[in-house]
Design an enzyme around this catalytic site. Structure first.
Site, PDB file in Angstrom:
ATOM      1  N   ASP A 173       0.823  -1.203   0.000  1.00  0.00           N
ATOM      2  CA  ASP A 173       0.000   0.000   0.000  1.00  0.00           C
ATOM      3  C   ASP A 173       0.862   1.259   0.000  1.00  0.00           C
ATOM      4  OD1 ASP A 173      -2.923  -0.908   0.435  1.00  0.00           O
ATOM      5  OD2 ASP A 173      -1.827  -2.045   1.937  1.00  0.00           O
ATOM      6  N   SER A 174       1.899   1.253   0.819  1.00  0.00           N
ATOM      7  CA  SER A 174       2.726   2.448   0.962  1.00  0.00           C
ATOM      8  C   SER A 174       3.512   2.737  -0.307  1.00  0.00           C
ATOM      9  CB  SER A 174       3.674   2.285   2.155  1.00  0.00           C
ATOM     10  OG  SER A 174       2.933   2.118   3.343  1.00  0.00           O
TER      11      SER A 174
END
Length: 405
Positions: A173-174
Site C-alpha cells: 500500500d505504501s
C-alpha cells in the site's frame, strides 16, 4: 536547516481525498504534510476504518494521528444525492483528486474521471486500486498483501526452506501511495505547463498496487527472459551480490554487513585479519566472489562469532565498511542519528497527553513539511468546508437533520 517558507511547497493546492485505509490516504497525507489543503470525505457512519486499527487511545487509532495529520474531515453520506452533489463541487474545485475505491464505484456516483473531465478538462485524478483501471482483474478486491504477492515481493522474501513471509508493515500500500504522489506531481506539472487550473490538460494517474511492487523488482524480468533465472528466497543474503548478508555476533545479536564493493570487500577482509582473502585474485571482483559465496560468508560469520555487536561495528566503521544493527522502534527512539536528524516530533492530544510522531520526510531545505494538527475528529471540518462552498448555517443544519452529513 533554515526554513524560508512555513506554508510548504504545495500551499495553494487543493486536494480531495476519496478513500479509506492506507494507499489513497497515505498518498494524500504526504501532500498535506507539504502544505496542500486536503479535504478527506468520510462516511458519517464511523468514518475511515483505520480509525479503529491497531493500538487505540480513547477509541481512536494512534495510527490515525499520523495518517491523517493536516487533513480536514468532512462527513458525507454518498448514498444521498446531496452528499454526491457536494462531493462533485469539491472535486471540480480541487487541483488533485485521490481515490482508492474499486473501479466503477466513482462512476456510479457520477464522480468518475471521464465524467469530471467532461466538466473540467484540467481534472487530475489519482486512482489507486489493486489491479488498475483496466484488464481482466480490475474489478477484483486487491489489498496490499495481494499486490505484494502478485508483484513478486512475497516470492523472494524469507528463507528458501520455508513459506514466503511478509514485510512487517503494509509495504504494498505504501509503495503504491508513493507512486501516486509522484504521478500527481508530474500531472500537476503538466497541467500548469499547459495553461493551469481550468485551462490546462489534466489526466488520470492509474496506480495498481501489484504494479507498484513490481516496479521495485530490480532485474527480475531480464534475468528470467534472457538467462532463465528465477530469483528465489535467500533469507538475509542478497543473491549475486557478495558479501551482503545478516550475521550473528557472539551475543546472539544480528548485524548486517554489506561488503560488496570491490574496494570495500578488501577493506572488510583486512579488518577481519583475513589477508589471504583480501589478496585472492579470484575474489577481486563480484562475479568471482559469487562463485565463492559460501566461503566468504563462513569467514565473516566466524569473525562475528568472536565479536560483540558494538565491537564489530567499531571495527567495521573504522574500516569504512557499511554495517549496522537491525533496529526496533525502541532502538530508534534513543539513537543519536535519529535524534540529530530530528526524526521525531512532540505533540499533544486534545486531552493534553503527549505523543511523539515520526517527522516528515523528505527534508526540504527551504520548504520543509510541517505538522499543523493531528488526525481530525470525524466531521471536525464540516462547517468550515461547507461554508467555503457557500452553504449557510441553516442549510448545514438541514443537511445534518436529513442525514447528508
Amino acid at each position: 536547516m533554515t526554513a524560508t517558507n512555513n506554508a510548504g511547497p504545495l500551499a495553494g493546492i487543493k486536494v480531495l481525498e476519496l478513500g479509506t485505509l492506507i494507499a489513497g490516504p497515505f498518498c494524500a497525507r504526504m501532500l498535506a504534510e507539504f502544505g496542500a489543503e486536503v479535504i478527506k470525505i468520510e462516511s458519517p457512519d464511523g468514518g475511515d476504518p483505520i480509525r479503529k486499527w491497531r493500538v487505540l487511545k480513547d477509541g481512536t487509532s494512534l495510527w490515525w494521528s499520523v495518517q491523517s495529520r493536516n487533513k480536514k474531515s468532512l462527513t458525507l453520506n454518498m448514498k444521498h444525492a446531496q452528499g454526491r452533489e457536494i462531493a462533485r463541487k469539491l472535486a471540480l474545485e480541487a487541483d488533485i483528486i485521490i481515490e482508492n475505491y474499486r473501479p466503477g464505484v466513482l462512476e456510479k456516483w457520477e464522480l468518475g474521471y471521464e465524467q469530471l473531465k467532461a466538466l473540467d478538462p484540467s481534472t487530475i485524478m489519482v486512482r489507486l486500486s489493486g489491479f488498475g483501471q483496466t484488464g481482466p482483474m480490475k474489478d477484483l478486491p486487491g489489498f496490499g498483501a495481494i499486490g505484494e504477492s502478485m508483484g513478486g515481493l512475497r516470492y523472494v522474501s524469507g528463507h528458501a526452506d520455508r513459506p514466503p513471509v511478509r514485510v512487517g508493515v503494509s509495504i504494498g500500500d505504501s509503495v503504491a501511495a508513493l507512486h501516486g504522489v509522484i504521478g500527481a506531481m508530474m500531472a500537476l506539472r503538466h497541467r500548469d505547463a499547459t495553461g493551469g487550473k481550468h485551462q490546462g490538460a489534466g489526466q488520470m494517474v492509474d496506480v495498481a498496487l501489484y504494479e507498484s511492487v513490481f516496479n521495485l523488482m530490480e532485474s527480475l524480468v531480464p534475468e528470467f527472459d534472457h538467462a532463465g533465472v528465477v530469483r528465489e528466497r535467500t533469507g538475509g543474503a542478497l543473491p549475486g551480490i557478495v558479501p551482503s548478508n545478516t550475521y550473528t555476533t557472539k551475543e546472539g545479536e544480528n548485524i548486517v554487513i554489506a561488503g560488496n564493493g570491490d574496494a570495500i570487500f578488501k577493506r572488510l577482509m583486512l579488518a577481519m585479519g583475513r589477508i589471504d582473502l583480501a589478496g585472492n585474485p579470484e575474489l577481486e571482483h563480484n562475479d568471482g566472489r559469487v562463485r565463492h559465496t559460501r566461503q566468504i560468508d563462513d569467514a565473516i560469520q566466524a569473525w562475528c562469532d568472536t565479536q560483540t555487536i558494538d565491537g564489530a561495528l567499531a571495527v567495521l566503521q573504522a574500516a569504512d565498511v557499511p554495517a549496522g544493527k537491525i533496529y526496533s522502534v525502541r532502538d530508534m527512539m534513543t539513537d543519536p542519528q535519529f535524534l540529530a536528524r530530528e526524526m521525531f516530533e512532540q505533540h499533544q492530544f486534545a486531552d493534553g497527553s503527549p505523543v511523539k510522531l515520526p517527522a516528515i520526510s523528505p527534508k526540504l531545505s527551504a520548504t520543509p513539511g510541517h505538522t499543523k494538527w493531528l488526525g481530525p475528529t470525524l466531521g471536525q471540518h464540516n462547517d468550515e468546508v461547507l461554508q467555503s462552498l457557500g452553504y449557510s448555517a441553516d442549510a448545514i443544519a438541514a443537511m445534518k437533520r436529513d442525514g447528508v452529513l
